[in-house]
Design a protein around this motif. Structure first.
Motif, PDB file in Angstrom:
ATOM      1  N   ALA A  32      14.587  84.798 -98.843  1.00  0.00           N
ATOM      2  CA  ALA A  32      13.758  84.464 -97.680  1.00  0.00           C
ATOM      3  C   ALA A  32      12.879  85.630 -97.263  1.00  0.00           C
ATOM      4  O   ALA A  32      11.868  85.427 -96.580  1.00  0.00           O
ATOM      5  CB  ALA A  32      14.637  84.032 -96.515  1.00  0.00           C
ATOM      6  N   ALA A  33      13.236  86.850 -97.644  1.00  0.00           N
ATOM      7  CA  ALA A  33      12.411  88.010 -97.278  1.00  0.00           C
ATOM      8  C   ALA A  33      10.983  87.818 -97.768  1.00  0.00           C
ATOM      9  O   ALA A  33      10.022  88.196 -97.086  1.00  0.00           O
ATOM     10  CB  ALA A  33      13.009  89.285 -97.867  1.00  0.00           C
ATOM     11  N   TYR A  34      10.824  87.204 -98.927  1.00  0.00           N
ATOM     12  CA  TYR A  34       9.492  87.044 -99.509  1.00  0.00           C
ATOM     13  C   TYR A  34       8.672  85.978 -98.796  1.00  0.00           C
ATOM     14  O   TYR A  34       7.445  85.987 -98.855  1.00  0.00           O
ATOM     15  CB  TYR A  34       9.603  86.764-101.007  1.00  0.00           C
ATOM     16  N   LYS A  35       9.344  85.053 -98.115  1.00  0.00           N
ATOM     17  CA  LYS A  35       8.595  84.083 -97.311  1.00  0.00           C
ATOM     18  C   LYS A  35       7.847  84.818 -96.206  1.00  0.00           C
ATOM     19  O   LYS A  35       6.668  84.555 -95.961  1.00  0.00           O
ATOM     20  CB  LYS A  35       9.547  83.049 -96.709  1.00  0.00           C
ATOM     21  N   LEU A  36       8.535  85.740 -95.538  1.00  0.00           N
ATOM     22  CA  LEU A  36       7.892  86.507 -94.478  1.00  0.00           C
ATOM     23  C   LEU A  36       6.841  87.448 -95.042  1.00  0.00           C
ATOM     24  O   LEU A  36       5.753  87.595 -94.468  1.00  0.00           O
ATOM     25  CB  LEU A  36       8.943  87.293 -93.692  1.00  0.00           C
ATOM     26  N   ILE A  37       7.133  88.085 -96.157  1.00  0.00           N
ATOM     27  CA  ILE A  37       6.164  88.980 -96.796  1.00  0.00           C
ATOM     28  C   ILE A  37       4.884  88.223 -97.116  1.00  0.00           C
ATOM     29  O   ILE A  37       3.769  88.683 -96.806  1.00  0.00           O
ATOM     30  CB  ILE A  37       6.754  89.595 -98.082  1.00  0.00           C
ATOM     31  N   GLU A  38       5.021  87.053 -97.722  1.00  0.00           N
ATOM     32  CA  GLU A  38       3.842  86.277 -98.127  1.00  0.00           C
ATOM     33  C   GLU A  38       3.043  85.782 -96.925  1.00  0.00           C
ATOM     34  O   GLU A  38       1.802  85.775 -96.954  1.00  0.00           O
ATOM     35  CB  GLU A  38       4.279  85.110 -99.013  1.00  0.00           C
ATOM     36  N   MET A  39       3.737  85.386 -95.859  1.00  0.00           N
ATOM     37  CA  MET A  39       3.013  84.947 -94.663  1.00  0.00           C
ATOM     38  C   MET A  39       2.318  86.112 -93.975  1.00  0.00           C
ATOM     39  O   MET A  39       1.157  86.009 -93.567  1.00  0.00           O
ATOM     40  CB  MET A  39       3.971  84.233 -93.703  1.00  0.00           C
ATOM     41  N   ASP A  40       3.023  87.245 -93.854  1.00  0.00           N
ATOM     42  CA  ASP A  40       2.417  88.377 -93.156  1.00  0.00           C
ATOM     43  C   ASP A  40       1.294  89.016 -93.953  1.00  0.00           C
ATOM     44  O   ASP A  40       0.383  89.617 -93.370  1.00  0.00           O
ATOM     45  CB  ASP A  40       3.479  89.427 -92.812  1.00  0.00           C
ATOM     46  N   ASP A  41       1.331  88.898 -95.269  1.00  0.00           N
ATOM     47  CA  ASP A  41       0.216  89.408 -96.076  1.00  0.00           C
ATOM     48  C   ASP A  41      -1.081  88.694 -95.722  1.00  0.00           C
ATOM     49  O   ASP A  41      -2.177  89.235 -95.942  1.00  0.00           O
ATOM     50  CB  ASP A  41       0.518  89.236 -97.571  1.00  0.00           C
ATOM     51  N   LYS A  42      -0.974  87.480 -95.192  1.00  0.00           N
ATOM     52  CA  LYS A  42      -2.162  86.734 -94.758  1.00  0.00           C
ATOM     53  C   LYS A  42      -2.426  86.887 -93.259  1.00  0.00           C
ATOM     54  O   LYS A  42      -3.571  86.912 -92.822  1.00  0.00           O
ATOM     55  CB  LYS A  42      -1.994  85.243 -95.096  1.00  0.00           C
ATOM     56  N   LEU A  43      -1.346  86.993 -92.466  1.00  0.00           N
ATOM     57  CA  LEU A  43      -1.495  87.024 -91.016  1.00  0.00           C
ATOM     58  C   LEU A  43      -1.676  88.427 -90.440  1.00  0.00           C
ATOM     59  O   LEU A  43      -2.336  88.609 -89.423  1.00  0.00           O
ATOM     60  CB  LEU A  43      -0.272  86.373 -90.360  1.00  0.00           C
ATOM     61  N   HIS A  44      -1.012  89.414 -91.053  1.00  0.00           N
ATOM     62  CA  HIS A  44      -1.071  90.820 -90.604  1.00  0.00           C
ATOM     63  C   HIS A  44      -0.641  90.970 -89.144  1.00  0.00           C
ATOM     64  O   HIS A  44      -1.303  91.635 -88.350  1.00  0.00           O
ATOM     65  CB  HIS A  44      -2.481  91.383 -90.798  1.00  0.00           C
ATOM     66  N   VAL A  45       0.485  90.350 -88.808  1.00  0.00           N
ATOM     67  CA  VAL A  45       1.002  90.474 -87.435  1.00  0.00           C
ATOM     68  C   VAL A  45       2.087  91.537 -87.321  1.00  0.00           C
ATOM     69  O   VAL A  45       2.369  92.020 -86.225  1.00  0.00           O
ATOM     70  CB  VAL A  45       1.532  89.118 -86.913  1.00  0.00           C
ATOM     71  N   LEU A  46       2.707  91.899 -88.438  1.00  0.00           N
ATOM     72  CA  LEU A  46       3.749  92.931 -88.418  1.00  0.00           C
ATOM     73  C   LEU A  46       3.103  94.299 -88.622  1.00  0.00           C
ATOM     74  O   LEU A  46       3.253  94.948 -89.649  1.00  0.00           O
ATOM     75  CB  LEU A  46       4.800  92.650 -89.500  1.00  0.00           C
ATOM     76  N   ARG A  47       2.389  94.724 -87.601  1.00  0.00           N
ATOM     77  CA  ARG A  47       1.660  95.992 -87.677  1.00  0.00           C
ATOM     78  C   ARG A  47       2.535  97.167 -87.250  1.00  0.00           C
ATOM     79  O   ARG A  47       3.477  97.000 -86.473  1.00  0.00           O
ATOM     80  CB  ARG A  47       0.409  95.928 -86.808  1.00  0.00           C
ATOM     81  N   ALA A  48       2.190  98.339 -87.729  1.00  0.00           N
ATOM     82  CA  ALA A  48       2.924  99.548 -87.339  1.00  0.00           C
ATOM     83  C   ALA A  48       2.940  99.682 -85.826  1.00  0.00           C
ATOM     84  O   ALA A  48       1.904  99.547 -85.170  1.00  0.00           O
ATOM     85  CB  ALA A  48       2.276 100.780 -87.966  1.00  0.00           C
ATOM     86  N   GLY A  49       4.132  99.930 -85.259  1.00  0.00           N
ATOM     87  CA  GLY A  49       4.279 100.085 -83.830  1.00  0.00           C
ATOM     88  C   GLY A  49       4.580  98.803 -83.083  1.00  0.00           C
ATOM     89  O   GLY A  49       4.825  98.837 -81.876  1.00  0.00           O
ATOM     90  N   ALA A  50       4.587  97.662 -83.781  1.00  0.00           N
ATOM     91  CA  ALA A  50       4.818  96.374 -83.121  1.00  0.00           C
ATOM     92  C   ALA A  50       6.292  96.202 -82.745  1.00  0.00           C
ATOM     93  O   ALA A  50       7.184  96.761 -83.383  1.00  0.00           O
ATOM     94  CB  ALA A  50       4.375  95.227 -84.016  1.00  0.00           C
ATOM     95  N   VAL A  51       6.529  95.383 -81.712  1.00  0.00           N
ATOM     96  CA  VAL A  51       7.878  95.039 -81.267  1.00  0.00           C
ATOM     97  C   VAL A  51       8.150  93.609 -81.727  1.00  0.00           C
ATOM     98  O   VAL A  51       7.391  92.690 -81.404  1.00  0.00           O
ATOM     99  CB  VAL A  51       8.009  95.145 -79.736  1.00  0.00           C
ATOM    100  N   VAL A  52       9.243  93.420 -82.478  1.00  0.00           N
ATOM    101  CA  VAL A  52       9.521  92.147 -83.139  1.00  0.00           C
ATOM    102  C   VAL A  52      10.904  91.629 -82.767  1.00  0.00           C
ATOM    103  O   VAL A  52      11.869  92.396 -82.707  1.00  0.00           O
ATOM    104  CB  VAL A  52       9.431  92.296 -84.677  1.00  0.00           C
ATOM    105  N   VAL A  53      11.004  90.325 -82.551  1.00  0.00           N
ATOM    106  CA  VAL A  53      12.286  89.659 -82.339  1.00  0.00           C
ATOM    107  C   VAL A  53      12.529  88.702 -83.489  1.00  0.00           C
ATOM    108  O   VAL A  53      11.651  87.888 -83.835  1.00  0.00           O
ATOM    109  CB  VAL A  53      12.312  88.873 -81.013  1.00  0.00           C
ATOM    110  N   ASP A  54      13.702  88.764 -84.098  1.00  0.00           N
ATOM    111  CA  ASP A  54      14.076  87.893 -85.215  1.00  0.00           C
ATOM    112  C   ASP A  54      15.218  86.982 -84.775  1.00  0.00           C
ATOM    113  O   ASP A  54      16.348  87.442 -84.602  1.00  0.00           O
ATOM    114  CB  ASP A  54      14.481  88.750 -86.418  1.00  0.00           C
ATOM    115  N   LEU A  55      14.936  85.701 -84.598  1.00  0.00           N
ATOM    116  CA  LEU A  55      15.942  84.726 -84.169  1.00  0.00           C
ATOM    117  C   LEU A  55      16.548  84.041 -85.393  1.00  0.00           C
ATOM    118  O   LEU A  55      15.837  83.460 -86.203  1.00  0.00           O
ATOM    119  CB  LEU A  55      15.291  83.672 -83.262  1.00  0.00           C
ATOM    120  N   GLY A  56      17.871  84.107 -85.508  1.00  0.00           N
ATOM    121  CA  GLY A  56      18.538  83.597 -86.706  1.00  0.00           C
ATOM    122  C   GLY A  56      18.420  84.617 -87.824  1.00  0.00           C
ATOM    123  O   GLY A  56      17.916  84.326 -88.904  1.00  0.00           O
ATOM    124  N   ALA A  57      18.867  85.841 -87.539  1.00  0.00           N
ATOM    125  CA  ALA A  57      18.551  86.990 -88.391  1.00  0.00           C
ATOM    126  C   ALA A  57      19.365  87.092 -89.677  1.00  0.00           C
ATOM    127  O   ALA A  57      18.941  87.762 -90.616  1.00  0.00           O
ATOM    128  CB  ALA A  57      18.736  88.279 -87.591  1.00  0.00           C
TER     129      ALA A  57
END
Length: 239
Positions: A59-84
């Motif tokens: 599943a890690a690659y699902k997020l990698i592939e989505m963020d490669d297009k969205l670019h929301v996981l930027r350096a310095g960002a605060v992230v919450v992962d539900l169902g981690a």
């Protein structure tokens, strides 16, 4: 996957090398369905890539592939992962927002929650708790110490085998995740959540459009083509 605050499944990588196909036969204590599942795992390039790259799930690659297009996981960002659980998305998020020990500034923050125990992830703080519990949002906000840039949800309730029931259960989790996201996101923030195709996600999308500038579906290549799983993605949160 754990009921209620759910866990993620295994993972792999686009372009992963494919070896010879491995066939698995039924054995004395192995059913036909379990043999098929094992064969699929052994021949899944994303599973192989996860082992190679040190991720806990495909599943890690699902997020990698989505963020490669969205670019929301930027350096310095605060992230919450539900169902981690088992921690694959926390691994990706902590890498990209630079929350791991020793990462260069700007440093982000990753907070996660799951009903099952998660082996510690460097750069992430994950609590074992039911996200649907009344005080769960308060506990998460305390860990965050302020608003979030991104809320992720890969939650999925334990499958019943009844398609309509499973769809309704995962949609309820997604709606709860959206309520939390609306409460904690910064202006311009993003929300990504897993859903199952089934029709009722249209109402969820309509609600999301009230709060976000851009709302759409995504099905990353790492999400198996024969699965009804897909993701709703919302960016540009309107506080």
């Amino acid at each position: 996957m754990t009921a209620r605050s759910g866990s993620k499944g295994g993972g792999g990588k686009s372009g992963a090398a494919r070896g010879l196909h491995v066939r698995v036969k039924t054995a004395k204590k192995r059913t036909v369905s379990s043999a098929r599942w094992l064969e699929r795992q052994l021949n899944d390039p994303y599973v192989a890539a996860a082992k190679r790259d040190g991720y806990r799930s495909r599943a890690a690659y699902k997020l990698i592939e989505m963020d490669d297009k969205l670019h929301v996981l930027r350096a310095g960002a605060v992230v919450v992962d539900l169902g981690a659980a088992p921690g694959g998305w926390c691994q990706v998020a902590s890498e990209r927002v630079r929350s791991r020990p020793g990462d260069s500034a700007p440093n982000g923050k990753v907070v996660g929650i799951d009903l099952t125990e998660v082996v510690p992830v460097p750069g992430a703080e994950v609590i074992q708790f039911d996200f649907l519990a009344e005080d769960a949002p308060e506990r998460l906000r305390a860990l965050l110490g302020g608003p979030a840039d991104v809320v992720l949800s890969d939650m999925a309730a334990a499958a019943t085998g009844h398609k309509a029931t499973d769809h309704l259960k995962i949609m309820a989790l997604c709606e709860a995740a959206l309520d939390f996201a609306v409460d904690v996101l910064k202006p311009g923030g993003a929300f990504i959540a897993k859903v199952l195709q089934g029709g009722s996600e249209n109402q969820l999308m309509a609600t999301m459009r009230k709060h976000f500038a851009v709302v759409k579906h995504m099905k990353p290549p790492a999400s198996r083509s024969d699965s009804s799983e897909m993701y709703v993605v919302a960016t540009g949160f309107r506080a």
